[in-house]
Motif scaffolding. Structure first.
Motif, short mmCIF file in Angstrom:
data_model
loop_
_atom_site.label_atom_id
_atom_site.label_comp_id
_atom_site.label_asym_id
_atom_site.label_seq_id
_atom_site.Cartn_x
_atom_site.Cartn_y
_atom_site.Cartn_z
N ASN A 242 -11.12 -10.36 -8.87
CA ASN A 242 -11.33 -9.19 -9.72
C ASN A 242 -12.75 -9.25 -10.31
O ASN A 242 -13.10 -10.20 -11.01
CB ASN A 242 -10.28 -9.18 -10.85
CG ASN A 242 -10.30 -7.90 -11.65
OD1 ASN A 242 -11.35 -7.41 -12.04
ND2 ASN A 242 -9.12 -7.36 -11.92
N LYS B 11 0.26 -7.08 -9.97
CA LYS B 11 -0.88 -6.35 -10.55
C LYS B 11 -1.45 -7.10 -11.74
O LYS B 11 -2.67 -7.15 -11.92
CB LYS B 11 -0.43 -4.95 -10.97
CG LYS B 11 -0.15 -4.01 -9.80
CD LYS B 11 0.13 -2.59 -10.29
CE LYS B 11 1.41 -2.52 -11.11
NZ LYS B 11 1.70 -1.12 -11.53
N ASP C 27 0.75 3.52 -6.99
CA ASP C 27 -0.45 3.15 -7.75
C ASP C 27 -1.27 2.05 -7.07
O ASP C 27 -2.09 1.39 -7.70
CB ASP C 27 -0.07 2.73 -9.17
CG ASP C 27 0.92 1.57 -9.19
OD1 ASP C 27 1.54 1.30 -8.14
OD2 ASP C 27 1.07 0.94 -10.26
N LYS D 207 -8.78 -1.22 -7.08
CA LYS D 207 -10.16 -0.81 -7.37
C LYS D 207 -11.06 -1.97 -7.80
O LYS D 207 -12.20 -2.08 -7.33
CB LYS D 207 -10.17 0.29 -8.44
CG LYS D 207 -9.90 1.68 -7.89
CD LYS D 207 -10.02 2.72 -9.00
CE LYS D 207 -9.75 4.12 -8.46
NZ LYS D 207 -9.84 5.14 -9.54
N ALA E 127 -3.76 2.27 -4.86
CA ALA E 127 -5.20 2.54 -4.84
C ALA E 127 -5.85 2.20 -6.17
O ALA E 127 -6.96 1.65 -6.22
CB ALA E 127 -5.44 4.01 -4.49
N GLU E 128 -5.17 2.48 -7.26
CA GLU E 128 -5.70 2.16 -8.58
C GLU E 128 -5.71 0.66 -8.81
O GLU E 128 -6.66 0.12 -9.39
CB GLU E 128 -4.85 2.85 -9.66
CG GLU E 128 -5.39 2.73 -11.07
CD GLU E 128 -6.70 3.46 -11.26
OE1 GLU E 128 -7.49 3.06 -12.16
OE2 GLU E 128 -6.96 4.44 -10.53
N ALA E 129 -4.67 -0.03 -8.33
CA ALA E 129 -4.55 -1.47 -8.55
C ALA E 129 -5.66 -2.26 -7.85
O ALA E 129 -6.09 -3.31 -8.33
CB ALA E 129 -3.18 -1.96 -8.09
N SER F 25 0.82 -1.21 0.00
CA SER F 25 0.00 0.00 0.00
C SER F 25 0.85 1.26 0.00
O SER F 25 0.33 2.36 -0.22
CB SER F 25 -0.95 0.01 1.20
OG SER F 25 -0.25 -0.09 2.42
#
Length: 414
Positions: free
Chosen positions: A343, A323, A122, A128, A124-126, A118
């Motif tokens: 996901n 990611k 990136d 989502k 936070a984007e990963a 964390s």
């Protein structure tokens, strides 16, 4: 030597030295191989899962990221593996990335052997599209130390003939109806042990509670009046034969018992179907002989996370791989061999839509029960199982057993 000849040789040498073909080093493909950054990934996939992971998933990643080479290393799933990971992380040796059980991550985070992903810009984007309840198992003291990779749960698998003989067109819709059906028809339900994984779905369904909602207290919860009543109910049903005491104490084969029509229902993971359907010794038609449905209560959640060891020398390459593994393409590839994705953008493959065991699992994880995502979970489970055994073997009365278990767990997690 003739001066003209000497001059000619000098000219040839000079023009030759100006040719990029000879002085710019290795050929293009050689340069690419030298520049590849290697990351070592440990995993515990099954044979079929490993085939897809190593022959399809990794090549697809490396095609997209030609500067990164992924070296997979399959490991046996055991407590020794966790110890090995801890010692490796402390020494700075590979692996870089590990696929591990969700229950391990809080403990290893507390031991300072995992990298807090964390902290990456990136993150936070990963995360989502990662809408799994198992995300919580990566959280320790306000930072996340991994990404949820796949999720599983136990579903209810019924014997179709027994349902028909009871006049039922389908599985009972609630836990209370299930117990009533089994009790009134003198049929058995497949509770198969006293660990948290085995017993908690029934204990919680009867109103019991292991810890408070913040996972910080056992006293007043595990030994509450509701928990005592839940355990008394389970114990009574075991004496009535609804729960098979031999199975609870680790004896017998409930898969065979179910398929032979000796049990109404067992709770089991999707591996029940994948293992038996690929077994040469299986003589049953699983789709015809059984009915799969979500567990008629809270579904206990399992799964695996991806983590990066703290002392990796390849942080960015490891993060790039993590990611991608939690992205839609890789998740859909692994879904085809039964790995339920975290996901939400990963569509269910057509072949999986026809598999009632997978679809029941997908429904079950919508009503999740997560074992405490705390560093001392192993201690909690050990204490819980110890006192459940003392209760079931009549060495302690229910109230005293739960009081002592609650006190020891309270001390362990404090």
């Amino acid at each position: 030597m003739n001066k003209r000849i000497i001059a000619g040789l000098i000219f040839l040498l000079l023009t030759g030295c100006g040719s990029s073909r000879f002085i710019e080093g290795p050929l293009e493909n050689q340069a690419a191989s030298v520049m590849k950054e290697e990351i070592v990934v440990w995993h515990t996939y099954s044979d079929e899962e490993t085939r897809i992971f190593e022959n399809a998933v990794i090549p697809a990643f490396e095609k997209l990221h030609p500067d990164i080479k992924v070296t997979p290393v399959r490991q046996p799933y055991s407590s020794e593996l966790k110890s090995t990971i801890i010692s490796r992380a402390s020494s700075g040796k590979p692996p870089d990335v590990v696929r591990m059980d969700i229950s391990w991550v809080p403990e290893l985070s507390s031991l300072n052997v995992l990298y807090p992903v964390s902290d990456l810009p990136d993150f936070a984007e990963a995360v989502k599209p990662l809408k799994s309840v198992t995300m919580e198992t990566n959280l320790y003291q306000g930072r996340y130390y991994g990404l949820p990779l796949d999720v599983n749960t136990k579903i209810a698998v019924y014997n179709r003939l027994q349902l028909g003989a009871m006049g039922l067109s389908g599985p009972p819709e609630t836990f209370a109806q299930l117990v009533q059906t089994a009790e009134s028809n003198e049929s058995q339900l497949g509770l198969d042990g006293l660990s948290t994984w085995s017993l908690l779905p029934y204990f919680v369904a009867f109103g019991g509670k292991l810890l408070d909602d913040s996972y910080t207290h056992a006293e007043g919860y595990l030994n509450s009046q509701a928990s005592v009543q839940a355990m008394n109910r389970i114990l009574l049903l075991s004496w009535k034969g609804v729960f098979n005491r031999s199975l609870i104490l680790g004896k017998g084969d409930r898969w065979t018992s179910l398929l032979k029509g000796q049990m109404l229902m067992i709770d089991e993971g999707p591996w029940f179907y994948s293992i038996l359907s690929s077994s040469k010794d299986n003589k049953y038609n699983l789709l015809d002989d059984t009915v799969a449905a979500p567990f008629p209560g809270k579904s206990i959640i399992g799964g695996e996370n991806l983590v990066i060891l703290k002392n990796t020398r390849h942080l960015q390459a490891s993060w790039t791989f993590m990611k991608w593994m939690t992205g839609r393409e890789a998740q859909q590839m692994m879904f085809k061999v039964g790995q339920i994705p975290t996901n939400i953008d990963a569509a269910t493959p057509v072949e999986m839509q026809k598999n009632p065991f997978v679809m029941a699992t997908m429904e079950g994880i919508k009503n999740p029960y997560l074992r405490p995502p705390i560093p001392k979970l192993n201690d909690v489970e050990t204490i819980f199982t110890k006192y459940m055994l003392l209760i079931f073997t009549n060495k302690l009365p229910v109230k005293e057993g739960l009081d002592r278990a609650a006190a020891e767990i309270e001390s362990a997690i404090r």
